[in-house]
Scaffold this active site. Structure first.
Site, mmCIF file in Angstrom:
data_model
loop_
_atom_site.group_PDB
_atom_site.id
_atom_site.type_symbol
_atom_site.label_atom_id
_atom_site.label_comp_id
_atom_site.label_asym_id
_atom_site.label_seq_id
_atom_site.Cartn_x
_atom_site.Cartn_y
_atom_site.Cartn_z
ATOM 1 N N GLU A 1 -6.079 -10.732 -1.028
ATOM 2 C CA GLU A 1 -6.893 -10.445 0.166
ATOM 3 C C GLU A 1 -8.375 -10.306 -0.192
ATOM 4 O O GLU A 1 -9.054 -9.394 0.283
ATOM 5 C CB GLU A 1 -6.410 -9.152 0.857
ATOM 6 C CG GLU A 1 -4.933 -9.142 1.216
ATOM 7 C CD GLU A 1 -4.499 -7.915 2.007
ATOM 8 O OE1 GLU A 1 -5.356 -7.232 2.594
ATOM 9 O OE2 GLU A 1 -3.285 -7.652 2.033
ATOM 10 N N ASP B 1 -12.149 -10.123 -0.324
ATOM 11 C CA ASP B 1 -13.371 -10.191 0.476
ATOM 12 C C ASP B 1 -14.360 -9.195 -0.106
ATOM 13 O O ASP B 1 -13.979 -8.274 -0.813
ATOM 14 C CB ASP B 1 -13.151 -10.005 1.992
ATOM 15 C CG ASP B 1 -12.468 -8.716 2.376
ATOM 16 O OD1 ASP B 1 -12.437 -7.777 1.564
ATOM 17 O OD2 ASP B 1 -11.968 -8.635 3.517
ATOM 18 N N ASN C 1 2.124 -5.203 -3.109
ATOM 19 C CA ASN C 1 0.733 -5.556 -2.798
ATOM 20 C C ASN C 1 -0.082 -4.295 -2.512
ATOM 21 O O ASN C 1 0.371 -3.409 -1.790
ATOM 22 C CB ASN C 1 0.752 -6.455 -1.543
ATOM 23 C CG ASN C 1 -0.561 -7.131 -1.246
ATOM 24 O OD1 ASN C 1 -1.178 -7.726 -2.144
ATOM 25 N ND2 ASN C 1 -0.998 -7.086 -0.004
ATOM 26 N N GLU D 1 0.795 -1.235 0.000
ATOM 27 C CA GLU D 1 0.000 0.000 0.000
ATOM 28 C C GLU D 1 0.829 1.287 0.000
ATOM 29 O O GLU D 1 0.654 2.144 0.865
ATOM 30 C CB GLU D 1 -0.961 -0.002 1.196
ATOM 31 C CG GLU D 1 -1.877 -1.211 1.211
ATOM 32 C CD GLU D 1 -2.831 -1.221 2.401
ATOM 33 O OE1 GLU D 1 -2.697 -0.385 3.299
ATOM 34 O OE2 GLU D 1 -3.721 -2.087 2.413
ATOM 35 N N HIS E 1 -10.209 -6.052 -1.860
ATOM 36 C CA HIS E 1 -11.233 -5.753 -0.841
ATOM 37 C C HIS E 1 -12.377 -5.021 -1.536
ATOM 38 O O HIS E 1 -12.263 -3.834 -1.871
ATOM 39 C CB HIS E 1 -10.646 -4.875 0.269
ATOM 40 C CG HIS E 1 -9.603 -5.563 1.094
ATOM 41 N ND1 HIS E 1 -9.898 -6.621 1.928
ATOM 42 C CD2 HIS E 1 -8.275 -5.348 1.212
ATOM 43 C CE1 HIS E 1 -8.796 -7.030 2.534
ATOM 44 N NE2 HIS E 1 -7.791 -6.275 2.114
HETATM 45 C C1 GLA Z 1 -4.810 -4.404 4.485
HETATM 46 C C2 GLA Z 1 -3.641 -5.257 4.945
HETATM 47 C C3 GLA Z 1 -4.069 -6.510 5.616
HETATM 48 C C4 GLA Z 1 -5.247 -6.318 6.538
HETATM 49 C C5 GLA Z 1 -6.350 -5.610 5.801
HETATM 50 C C6 GLA Z 1 -7.603 -5.465 6.593
HETATM 51 O O1 GLA Z 1 -5.350 -4.824 3.311
HETATM 52 O O2 GLA Z 1 -2.776 -5.584 3.887
HETATM 53 O O3 GLA Z 1 -2.992 -7.043 6.343
HETATM 54 O O4 GLA Z 1 -4.843 -5.617 7.678
HETATM 55 O O5 GLA Z 1 -5.858 -4.343 5.406
HETATM 56 O O6 GLA Z 1 -7.404 -4.844 7.815
#
Ligand code: GLA
Length: 378
Positions: A287, A289, A220, A179, A256
């Site tokens: 990740e 969701d 990432n 990020e 996400h």
């Molecule tokens: C980010 C991080 C994860 C997790 C998510 C949700 O995407 O990379 O490790 O902490 O936030 O909290």
């Protein structure tokens, strides 16, 4: 490692996407997608996700809550049964592994790293450099000036070297930098950018590679599954890193999503991933969701299935998309309600470990891709 996907897979998955779109329509019967597509597939869809993924050389993963793994037997059973790669949700983050400066605590992470091979799983290491979940001794030190730029650089070098060395030979993919960009594609003004300048990213990859030359090293980020300013910025970054010979192997697309925002289609996700593939990089959904504003209803539940499906199909349509990881598989331990007030139900199993239509949609996508692959090989 996966190779070029068969052409038949694309047609089958696009057909599958059309069915999923119908299923997302509130007037459609509950998850009609699974029944019809499963009936067409020659590979039975009612198998564990990891079994279906293996048919297409795709690792299916989950973020793991290590407390639940130790204490909740139904949770642990599903981790082993459904997934072929695991990511520690929190226990490899700097805040957890070095709570006091100079004193490491690898306990929880070591447990998961030992669990994985015993269950035929690979480990995604997560995450070495991130603006969040940093130890307070570090953030306080930077804030009060007792840690200056040169010291921060030394501390980051030591953190990466010590952590990657500790797990050397046991990590398949490392999320090295997490990020680094804002949504508009500008560099995030965190302590690393502010004190070290943008070159800390290349340094982080070089240091990680020196400590474990065989681990695959990933950048990432979130909101990069489709086109846009942020994925353009990530593309520019990794293009530059590749041109400079920096050891980066892949781009992790967090994924996400939220049903209130809508989703890119699978074709757009695949086209965006292909931009990274063209640079010689692997990609992964890291990740996934799909949250909703509560309470849930049938349209939201069907839309959630579509959200997971577009990410998975995008991956299945992309050469060198090597893993698909969900960020927690059960609402019993999902992070969303604690961060987004009034939202939740983001996982593929509910809080009682009952699979949702999103789970079934993933089975169907994987079975459909595996079936088309079989047809092409005949
Ligand atoms: C980010 C991080 C994860 C997790 C998510 C949700 O995407 O990379 O490790 O902490 O936030 O909290």
């Amino acid at each position: 490692m996966r190779n070029l996907r068969p052409t038949g897979a694309a047609a089958a998955l696009v057909a599958c996407a059309a069915i999923a779109a119908v299923a997302a329509n509130p007037s459609a019967p509950a998850h009609s997608a699974s029944g019809s597509a499963a009936a067409e597939a020659s590979v039975p869809a009612n198998q564990p996700l990891r079994t279906l993924g293996a048919l297409d050389n795709l690792r299916i993963g989950t973020a793991v809550n290590t407390d639940a793994l130790a204490s909740d037997a139904p949770y642990a059973q599903l981790v082993g049964q459904q997934f072929s790669t695991v990511t520690p949700e929190n226990v490899m983050k700097w805040q957890v592994v070095e709570p006091t400066q100079g004193t490491y605590d690898w306990t929880a992470a070591d447990t998961l790293v030992a669990y994985a091979p015993a269950h035929g799983q690979l480990v995604r290491g997560h995450t070495l450099v991130w603006h969040n979940q940093l130890p307070t001794w570090l953030t306080d030190g930077v804030a009060n000036g007792t840690i200056d730029a040169a010291q921060l650089r030394d501390l980051l070098h030591k953190h990466i070297t010590d952590e990657v060395t500790h797990f050397k030979g046991k990590i398949w993919q490392w999320d090295v930098v997490n990020e680094a960009f804002n949504d508009d594609g500008t560099p995030r003004q965190d302590i690393f950018t502010q004190l070290l300048g943008p070159d800390y990213i290349a340094d982080a990859f070089r240091w990680a590679h020196q400590a474990d030359p065989h681990a695959l090293l990933f950048y990432n980020d979130y909101n990069i599954e489709g086109p846009g300013a942020k994925s353009d910025a990530v593309l520019a970054l990794v293009t530059k890193l590749r041109s400079e010979g920096v050891p980066i192997n892949g781009v992790g697309i967090q994924g996400h999503l939220g049903t209130q925002y809508g989703f890119w289609g699978a074709d757009a996700v695949a086209a965006n991933m292909a931009r990274f593939t063209a640079l010689g990089l692997d990609t992964a959904i890291t990740e996934a969701d799909v949250r909703s504003e509560l309470p849930m209803d049938n349209p939201k539940t069907q839309a959630q299935a579509e959200g997971y499906s577009t990410l998975l199909q995008g991956c299945l349509l992309t050469r060198r998309c090597i893993s698909f990881t969900v960020w927690g598989f059960s609402d019993k331990y999902q992070w969303v309600p604690g961060v987004f007030s009034g939202q939740g139900s983001a996982a593929i199993y509910d809080e009682n470990f009952a699979p949702k239509p999103a789970y079934t949609a993933m089975q169907v996508d994987l079975a459909t891709a595996a079936s088309s692959r079989g047809e092409d090989e005949q």
